[in-house]
Design an enzyme around this catalytic site. Structure first.
Site, PDB file in Angstrom:
ATOM      1  N   ARG A  41      49.311  19.653  -7.751  1.00  0.00           N
ATOM      2  CA  ARG A  41      50.192  20.291  -8.719  1.00  0.00           C
ATOM      3  C   ARG A  41      49.340  20.943  -9.807  1.00  0.00           C
ATOM      4  O   ARG A  41      48.558  20.270 -10.483  1.00  0.00           O
ATOM      5  CB  ARG A  41      51.156  19.263  -9.345  1.00  0.00           C
ATOM      6  N   ARG A  68      55.125  40.952 -26.527  1.00  0.00           N
ATOM      7  CA  ARG A  68      54.641  39.853 -25.699  1.00  0.00           C
ATOM      8  C   ARG A  68      54.112  40.441 -24.402  1.00  0.00           C
ATOM      9  O   ARG A  68      54.881  40.858 -23.540  1.00  0.00           O
ATOM     10  CB  ARG A  68      55.754  38.836 -25.445  1.00  0.00           C
ATOM     11  N   ALA A  80      57.441  30.924 -35.154  1.00  0.00           N
ATOM     12  CA  ALA A  80      56.948  29.830 -34.317  1.00  0.00           C
ATOM     13  C   ALA A  80      55.431  29.878 -34.275  1.00  0.00           C
ATOM     14  O   ALA A  80      54.813  30.900 -34.573  1.00  0.00           O
ATOM     15  CB  ALA A  80      57.523  29.931 -32.908  1.00  0.00           C
ATOM     16  N   LEU A  82      51.637  27.400 -32.809  1.00  0.00           N
ATOM     17  CA  LEU A  82      51.035  26.258 -32.123  1.00  0.00           C
ATOM     18  C   LEU A  82      50.785  25.088 -33.068  1.00  0.00           C
ATOM     19  O   LEU A  82      50.604  25.264 -34.273  1.00  0.00           O
ATOM     20  CB  LEU A  82      49.693  26.671 -31.508  1.00  0.00           C
ATOM     21  N   GLU A  97      54.128  28.032 -40.555  1.00  0.00           N
ATOM     22  CA  GLU A  97      54.501  29.206 -39.758  1.00  0.00           C
ATOM     23  C   GLU A  97      55.563  30.041 -40.453  1.00  0.00           C
ATOM     24  O   GLU A  97      55.520  31.272 -40.409  1.00  0.00           O
ATOM     25  CB  GLU A  97      54.999  28.759 -38.379  1.00  0.00           C
ATOM     26  N   GLU A 101      54.511  33.865 -41.183  1.00  0.00           N
ATOM     27  CA  GLU A 101      55.168  34.937 -40.436  1.00  0.00           C
ATOM     28  C   GLU A 101      56.261  35.636 -41.228  1.00  0.00           C
ATOM     29  O   GLU A 101      56.529  36.816 -40.990  1.00  0.00           O
ATOM     30  CB  GLU A 101      55.736  34.381 -39.128  1.00  0.00           C
ATOM     31  N   PRO A 119      58.878  22.956 -17.844  1.00  0.00           N
ATOM     32  CA  PRO A 119      58.303  21.695 -17.374  1.00  0.00           C
ATOM     33  C   PRO A 119      57.855  21.694 -15.927  1.00  0.00           C
ATOM     34  O   PRO A 119      57.131  20.784 -15.516  1.00  0.00           O
ATOM     35  CB  PRO A 119      59.442  20.689 -17.591  1.00  0.00           C
ATOM     36  N   GLY A 120      58.229  22.702 -15.150  1.00  0.00           N
ATOM     37  CA  GLY A 120      57.754  22.778 -13.781  1.00  0.00           C
ATOM     38  C   GLY A 120      56.328  23.293 -13.670  1.00  0.00           C
ATOM     39  O   GLY A 120      55.693  23.120 -12.620  1.00  0.00           O
ATOM     40  N   GLU A 124      54.049  22.219 -22.244  1.00  0.00           N
ATOM     41  CA  GLU A 124      54.368  22.590 -23.626  1.00  0.00           C
ATOM     42  C   GLU A 124      55.660  21.931 -24.093  1.00  0.00           C
ATOM     43  O   GLU A 124      56.703  21.998 -23.436  1.00  0.00           O
ATOM     44  CB  GLU A 124      54.524  24.107 -23.770  1.00  0.00           C
ATOM     45  N   GLU A 148      50.782  40.757 -34.241  1.00  0.00           N
ATOM     46  CA  GLU A 148      51.551  40.631 -35.477  1.00  0.00           C
ATOM     47  C   GLU A 148      51.497  41.894 -36.337  1.00  0.00           C
ATOM     48  O   GLU A 148      52.307  42.061 -37.252  1.00  0.00           O
ATOM     49  CB  GLU A 148      51.052  39.424 -36.272  1.00  0.00           C
TER      50      GLU A 148
END
Length: 208
Positions: A41, A68, A80, A82, A97, A101, A119-120, A124, A148
């Site tokens: 996996r 993006r 948002a 990290l 953030e 931002e 999740p697959g 994160e 940005e």
């Protein structure tokens, strides 16, 4: 509640990290299946993120548009970022953030929802906060760079965002989850029933 996600961990016979990037990496695990077979996996290892649904006194949500590259689109999003430091308090990261931002601060913070984005294929975890009683921050703005530089800011009524999500016009994960979660909260027990801003987060444990 009748159902609840639970912790589980299947046996891993071997693991390697074939790629290490600036913020994330890719890991390959050999996982033992329930029937005893072993399969590989591959998944992205991610430090975790926070996002902020900032709601003003007129019921508008602070949103931003940002390019993006992986999806080749400019997406409307909520602030948002990290979790750059292991064990970092997610509330502190969210406040940072929102300032960087949008150059905004908030007096009232609640946990809106916690999600695993994909999740697959990625570990994160994102904590989405609801921030209210917002106001502009005085002083110099954070110096932006890269994507940005082209960022747009706006304030949009919550109902309009809900319509945009359901119409297929808005696609950012945190915006979609945050907007629909807030709409559900307002239609249900209200925002005062939301978890406190320092609520436990097993996916990314932190110190107060």
């Amino acid at each position: 509640m009748g159902i609840k996600d639970t912790a589980a961990e299947w046996q891993v016979n071997a693991t390697e990290t074939p790629f290490v990037g600036n913020k994330t990496s890719v890991r390959t695990d050999e996982v033992v299946m329930p029937d005893g077979t072993v399969v590989k996996r591959d998944y992205q290892v991610h430090p975790g993120s926070v996002a902020v649904l900032a709601l003003d006194e007129e019921g508008r949500v602070l949103v931003l548009s940002q390019y993006r590259h992986p999806v080749r689109q400019k997406l409307w999003e909520i602030p948002a970022g990290l979790l750059d430091v292991p064990g970092e308090n997610p509330l502190h990261a969210a406040q940072r953030e929102l300032y960087e931002e949008a150059h905004v601060k908030a007096e009232d913070w609640r946990v809106l929802t916690d999600v695993y984005t994909t999740p697959g294929g990625c570990d994160e975890a994102v904590r989405i906060f609801l921030a209210r009683e917002i106001s502009d921050v005085e002083g110099e703005r954070f110096e932006v760079e890269h994507e940005e530089l082209d960022m747009e800011l706006d304030r949009v009524p919550l109902a309009e965002l809900v319509r945009g999500v359901l119409a297929g016009d808005l696609h950012n994960n945190c915006l979609v989850v945050g907007v629909l979660s807030l709409a559900a909260a307002l239609a249900g027990d209200g925002v005062d029933a939301l978890r406190p801003a320092d609520a436990e987060w097993p996916a990314r444990p932190f110190e107060a």
